[in-house]
Design a protein around this motif. Sequence first.
Motif: not given
Length: 146
Positions: A20-27
């Motif tokens: 959802a956002k840059g740097g997110d760990a989870g897709a």
Amino acid sequence: MGVQVLVTRLDPDLPLPRYAKGGDAGADIVSRIDVVLAPGERTLVPTGISIALPDGYVALVHPRSGLAIKHGVTMVNAPGTVDAGYRGELQVILINHDPKESVSFKRGDRIAQLVIQKVERADFLEVESLPGSGRGADGFGSTGRT
């Protein structure tokens, strides 16, 4: 560039996992079906995708915090483990912990997050006793903090 994960869409109208956002760990991964969870009910929800991970990696399926705080919905076996050799459809076991309200999910709604991690294989060595540590065998509640 990150690790390459091969994805097969079992339903061509649903999106691939996406951050959802840059740097997110989870897709985010989505539901392939419409589903209603009554209070206390759990069900297996298909996601419409299957994946192939490189050897030495695992996909961990985590609950979405927004579903937990807003609706009391989480995963029964969080995190779910997807081994590198698994090729079937990813499915998520959701449970509704709300005591009064049913929760509805429409096809395409985000239901969980996929985290890809590198893993080490362990060599398990049997020994007569373990070396000491500062914690020792102290377990649940041993720090005295709540």
